[in-house]
Scaffold this motif. Structure first.
Motif, PDB file in Angstrom:
ATOM      1  N   ASP A 198       0.802  -1.218   0.000  1.00 33.47           N
ATOM      2  CA  ASP A 198       0.000   0.000   0.000  1.00 33.47           C
ATOM      3  C   ASP A 198       0.836   1.270   0.000  1.00 33.47           C
ATOM      4  O   ASP A 198       0.294   2.376  -0.104  1.00 33.47           O
ATOM      5  N   TYR A 199       2.147   1.104   0.108  1.00 37.70           N
ATOM      6  CA  TYR A 199       3.033   2.273   0.111  1.00 37.70           C
ATOM      7  C   TYR A 199       4.073   2.226  -1.011  1.00 37.70           C
ATOM      8  O   TYR A 199       4.774   3.209  -1.249  1.00 37.70           O
ATOM      9  N   SER A 200       4.164   1.092  -1.681  1.00 37.84           N
ATOM     10  CA  SER A 200       5.220   0.925  -2.683  1.00 37.84           C
ATOM     11  C   SER A 200       5.038   1.830  -3.897  1.00 37.84           C
ATOM     12  O   SER A 200       6.008   2.172  -4.574  1.00 37.84           O
ATOM     13  N   MET A 201       3.798   2.230  -4.182  1.00 39.86           N
ATOM     14  CA  MET A 201       3.540   3.055  -5.361  1.00 39.86           C
ATOM     15  C   MET A 201       3.449   4.547  -5.033  1.00 39.86           C
ATOM     16  O   MET A 201       3.092   5.350  -5.888  1.00 39.86           O
ATOM     17  N   ARG A 202       3.782   4.908  -3.798  1.00 34.37           N
ATOM     18  CA  ARG A 202       3.585   6.286  -3.336  1.00 34.37           C
ATOM     19  C   ARG A 202       4.308   7.297  -4.213  1.00 34.37           C
ATOM     20  O   ARG A 202       3.771   8.360  -4.540  1.00 34.37           O
ATOM     21  N   ASN A 203       5.533   7.004  -4.607  1.00 33.17           N
ATOM     22  CA  ASN A 203       6.318   7.916  -5.442  1.00 33.17           C
ATOM     23  C   ASN A 203       6.548   7.346  -6.835  1.00 33.17           C
ATOM     24  O   ASN A 203       7.563   7.625  -7.475  1.00 33.17           O
ATOM     25  N   PHE A 204       5.591   6.551  -7.304  1.00 34.12           N
ATOM     26  CA  PHE A 204       5.730   5.899  -8.601  1.00 34.12           C
ATOM     27  C   PHE A 204       5.736   6.905  -9.745  1.00 34.12           C
ATOM     28  O   PHE A 204       4.971   7.873  -9.749  1.00 34.12           O
ATOM     29  N   THR A 205       6.626   6.680 -10.684  1.00 32.61           N
ATOM     30  CA  THR A 205       6.669   7.461 -11.913  1.00 32.61           C
ATOM     31  C   THR A 205       6.522   6.518 -13.083  1.00 32.61           C
ATOM     32  O   THR A 205       7.250   5.529 -13.190  1.00 32.61           O
ATOM     33  N   LYS A 206       5.581   6.813 -13.935  1.00 31.39           N
ATOM     34  CA  LYS A 206       5.347   5.977 -15.114  1.00 31.39           C
ATOM     35  C   LYS A 206       6.499   6.176 -16.093  1.00 31.39           C
ATOM     36  O   LYS A 206       6.721   7.278 -16.600  1.00 31.39           O
TER      37      LYS A 206
END
Length: 330
Positions: free
Chosen positions: A304-312
């Protein structure tokens, strides 16, 4: 913090994880070749063949051998010539490259006809193309959702419509469907991705029954691949827990590991479900455990936190602009 690259150097202990343990056990305690030496060892020590210390390991060896043999019963002759179509692969020196938007039926139909005319009827189809948006559900634009399901789900239907009839006519072939562990579980900022991958799980199962019961083509094999985190650009900007316990139980895997498993299934001409790494075998079970245990596993995973700073990074559309660069990294 960026996820580690598959090219980054790592200490030897970084490769010690549960998958290595399972691999060692598969070559020892669960290997027919290895276990057959146990009763032989006791017999050479002078024990009678009727002694329990000889009988027990003999029975165990027979059980392991029978299980391994059962896994091989589905073997069929491998076609002499194999022609593989793989979606989501960039231009390379040793492949014929056909640019196509796999989310659009018209383009897939046109390219498939060109492929069949120029090269021939594919004997294997690997639906590998994928995209991730990494946004909260209310932040997803219509374009995001259309792209996710177009590439991750609809593309599978379009390529099957294009190439499956030829396989059915020849009564042979192999279809590899790239799903994900996220097809069994959900997490923050993954609503569209998880839903698109979940659709592939039941699509593959329904396809299997259609081939067996309707088209009378059991010789066409179907393999479903459900991996965890793979060290590719698609999820290169996620943040995974760094504690040793997590890295041991839920390691990231290199693309070559997945490729080897797929090649093994293709060479064996078996229908399989491939879970990689080992912990992903537990994913289907998560739906059946009590909710509090499910919540504990979710917290441990850090999903639930792994995508917090995700950049496509991959499959960016023109309306999304250029890829932002910070500190020399994407």
């Amino acid at each position: 913090m960026n996820a580690p690259s598959s090219d980054d150097p790592a200490p030897i202990y970084d490769s010690v994880d549960i998958d290595m343990v399972v691999k060692v056990l598969s070559q020892t305690a669960f290997s027919p070749f290895f276990t057959c030496f146990i009763p032989i060892f006791y017999a050479f020590q002078g024990y009678e063949f009727t002694n329990p210390v000889v009988i027990a390991p003999s029975i165990y060896c027979a059980a392991v051998s029978a299980f391994c043999r059962a896994l091989e019963m589905d073997l069929t002759a491998v076609p002499q010539s194999r022609f593989v179509v793989v979606t989501g692969v960039t231009e390379n020196y040793n492949i014929a490259y056909y640019p196509c938007d796999v989310s659009k039926w018209e383009e897939v139909e046109a390219v498939s006809k060109k492929i069949i005319d120029e090269i021939g009827q594919p004997t294997m189809l690997i639906n590998n193309a994928g995209v991730a948006q990494g946004k909260l559900i209310i932040n997803l634009k219509p374009e995001d959702i259309y792209q996710t399901f177009g590439v991750n789900t609809l593309a599978h239907f379009w390529t099957l419509k294009a190439f499956l009839p030829g396989m059915i006519k020849n009564k042979t072939g192999h279809i590899v469907t790239m799903s994900s562990i996220m097809g069994f579980v959900g997490s923050v900022q993954m609503t569209d991705y998880s839903a698109s991958k979940a659709a592939l799980v039941t699509m593959n199962e329904s396809l299997r029954y259609e081939l067996d019961k309707v088209y009378d083509a059991p010789g066409i094999r179907t393999t479903l691949v459900c991996p965890g985190h793979i060290l590719t650009p698609l999820f290169s900007t996620i943040q995974l827990p760094t504690n040793p316990f997590f890295k041991f139980l839920a390691p990231s895997i290199a693309p070559v590991t997945v490729v080897k498993a797929i090649i093994t299934a293709l060479d064996a001409q078996q229908s399989r479900t491939i879970y990689l790494p080992f912990y992903t075998n537990m994913a289907p079970v998560l739906r059946m455990i009590p909710s509090y245990l499910r919540d504990i596993s979710q917290k441990f995973s850090g999903a639930d936190y792994s995508m917090r700073n995700f950049t496509k990074v991959t499959a960016r559309r023109p309306d999304e602009g250029d890829l932002p660069i910070a500190n020399g990294k994407y």
